[in-house]
Design an enzyme around this catalytic site. Structure first.
Site, PDB file in Angstrom:
ATOM      1  N   ASP A  95       5.977   2.149   6.860  1.00 51.69           N
ATOM      2  CA  ASP A  95       4.761   1.379   6.573  1.00 51.69           C
ATOM      3  C   ASP A  95       3.910   2.221   5.639  1.00 51.69           C
ATOM      4  OD1 ASP A  95       2.262   0.158   6.616  1.00 51.69           O
ATOM      5  OD2 ASP A  95       1.873   0.625   8.722  1.00 51.69           O
ATOM      6  N   HIS A 155       0.810  -1.224   0.000  1.00 58.74           N
ATOM      7  CA  HIS A 155       0.000   0.000   0.000  1.00 58.74           C
ATOM      8  C   HIS A 155       0.842   1.273   0.000  1.00 58.74           C
ATOM      9  CE1 HIS A 155       0.168   1.066   4.377  1.00 58.74           C
ATOM     10  NE2 HIS A 155       0.288  -0.231   4.558  1.00 58.74           N
ATOM     11  N   ASP A 212       4.085  -6.115   3.461  1.00 59.98           N
ATOM     12  CA  ASP A 212       3.866  -5.065   4.466  1.00 59.98           C
ATOM     13  C   ASP A 212       4.789  -5.366   5.640  1.00 59.98           C
ATOM     14  OD1 ASP A 212       2.788  -2.840   5.762  1.00 59.98           O
ATOM     15  OD2 ASP A 212       0.744  -3.344   5.234  1.00 59.98           O
ATOM     16  N   GLU A 234      -5.265   1.545   2.470  1.00 66.52           N
ATOM     17  CA  GLU A 234      -5.103   0.414   3.395  1.00 66.52           C
ATOM     18  C   GLU A 234      -5.351   0.868   4.820  1.00 66.52           C
ATOM     19  OE1 GLU A 234      -2.982  -2.505   6.050  1.00 66.52           O
ATOM     20  OE2 GLU A 234      -2.715  -0.360   5.858  1.00 66.52           O
ATOM     21  N   GLU A 235      -4.789   2.027   5.162  1.00 66.33           N
ATOM     22  CA  GLU A 235      -4.925   2.509   6.547  1.00 66.33           C
ATOM     23  C   GLU A 235      -6.348   2.984   6.832  1.00 66.33           C
ATOM     24  OE1 GLU A 235      -2.557   1.860   8.478  1.00 66.33           O
ATOM     25  OE2 GLU A 235      -0.652   2.014   7.419  1.00 66.33           O
ATOM     26  N   HIS A 292       3.557   2.738  13.270  1.00 65.49           N
ATOM     27  CA  HIS A 292       2.602   3.839  13.193  1.00 65.49           C
ATOM     28  C   HIS A 292       3.079   5.122  13.877  1.00 65.49           C
ATOM     29  CE1 HIS A 292      -1.220   1.468  11.807  1.00 65.49           C
ATOM     30  NE2 HIS A 292      -0.152   1.227  11.089  1.00 65.49           N
TER      31      HIS A 292
HETATM   32 ZN    ZN Z   1       0.975  -1.207   6.288  1.00 69.65          ZN
END
Ligand code: ZN
Length: 358
Positions: free
Chosen positions: A175, A62, A230, A207-208, A324
């Site tokens: 990410d 992603h 990922d 994706e998030e 994150h």
């Molecule tokens: Zn991810």
């Protein structure tokens, strides 16, 4: 361009879910340079298809990142936001952010109360995202509006990429720009690659934002095999040690079990033929392959595996620390080995590759 060069370049580009356009254009430019045709669907997924013989494979990663969306502009020019994706609220205080306006990017900071004025009962309290105020230096709402800020504008951590000891990299949106860079590396190898199955490389969106883009790409591409690239949660720090045995710098990983454990209750138990394929390839190429089984993890693949008559699925990834946060950490050696592993595994998916269960 090297894999690490791609990673650093892509980390520098803001791309909140639903606002991936600049990231996509940067990747598309690199595909053009590599001579690979590509197209973009209506959601914004970037797709490059490579012909071959055998079951169709979709490999996806992603482009988007988590962040915030402007909800309101206060009379004093401060911005109030909604959270988009799994922003850890403990990491918000005193961070710099980028606000993407129609007039260009603005820098702001998440306001933090003066320490001198912080009362004992406030010291250990974490604010919720809707409570924070973003200070871009404006004195009035009119100033913010004149600078182009509007409700709905995307806000992300201000991009940074820090080069650390042992070549490790920490910063924003590792990410999954690291996955994007791995997939680009794989794309560049295609001219020299041995024959293999038909492959669709997909740089996906949203994706998030609860896993939306890859499912649409899978509906259109109808793959028999889906591989997601990922992060894998590194567990080599004391706070994570309980959760597994995934070392940063220990090589790429595969997931044997993922389960959200809340909310969606979704997850992936991989197809055994794909687990065997990557285990055999890793053994044959002397690439270390780490194993992950985690509750609390959810990826796009959960939805992709359910498309059509079902898709054989496997999550592959790279160990990552501090997920994150604005300082997600990766070891580029893991990324290179992940690209090597994929390049070695794909030609092993011949026309006779068996996906039946017996
Ligand atoms: Zn991810």
């Amino acid at each position: 361009m090297s894999l690490t060069g791609d990673l650093l370049a892509l980390m520098a580009i803001p791309g909140l879910s639903g606002h991936e356009d600049r990231v996509r254009r940067a990747i598309a430019e690199r595909l053009d340079a590599a001579g690979l045709a590509h197209r973009t669907d209506v959601l914004g997924n970037l797709i490059a298809e490579i012909p071959g013989d055998g079951p169709r494979v979709m490999i996806f990663t992603h482009m988007d990142q988590l962040g915030f969306v402007v909800r309101r502009i206060e009379d004093d020019g401060a911005l109030r936001v909604e959270r988009l994706g799994g922003v850890p609220e403990r990491t918000m205080a005193a961070q710099a952010v980028t606000v993407g306006t129609r007039a260009g990017d603005l820098t702001g900071v998440i306001a933090t109360k003066a320490h001198h004025a912080t009362q004992p009962d406030e010291k250990y309290v974490v604010l919720k995202a809707p409570e924070i105020r973003i200070d871009c230096g404006f004195s009035t709402r009119a100033e913010a509006e004149a600078a182009g800020v509007r409700i709905g504008d995307p806000v992300t951590w201000r991009a940074q990429a820090l080069e650390l000891a042992n070549g490790r990299i920490a910063g924003t949106s590792v990410d999954d720009r690291a996955g994007c860079a791995v997939l680009l590396d794989l794309a560049r190898r295609w001219a020299d690659a041995p024959p293999g199955p038909p492959v669709a490389l997909v740089w996906s969106v949203q994706e998030e934002f609860n896993l939306r883009g890859a499912q649409v790409a899978a509906q259109a591409l109808a793959p028999r095999i889906a591989l997601q690239i990922d992060l894998m949660l590194a567990t080599d720090t004391p706070d994570m040690a309980d959760r597994g045995d995934m070392r940063l710098g220990g090589g790429p990983g595969i997931s044997l079990y993922s389960f959200h454990g809340r909310g969606t209750l979704n997850g992936v138990i991989p197809h055994p033929a794909l687990v065997r394929l990557f285990e055999d390839t890793a053994a044959a190429t002397a690439i270390p392959l780490q194993r992950s089984a985690q509750t609390g993890v959810l990826t796009d693949l959960s939805y992709v595996q359910l498309v059509g008559e079902g898709v054989a699925a496997l999550d592959l990834g790279f160990p990552m620390r501090h997920s994150h946060s604005p300082v997600e950490m990766v070891d580029p050696a893991d990324l290179t080995q992940l690209a090597d592993l994929l390049a070695a595994a794909l030609p092993r998916i011949g026309p006779d590759f068996a996906l039946d269960r017996d």
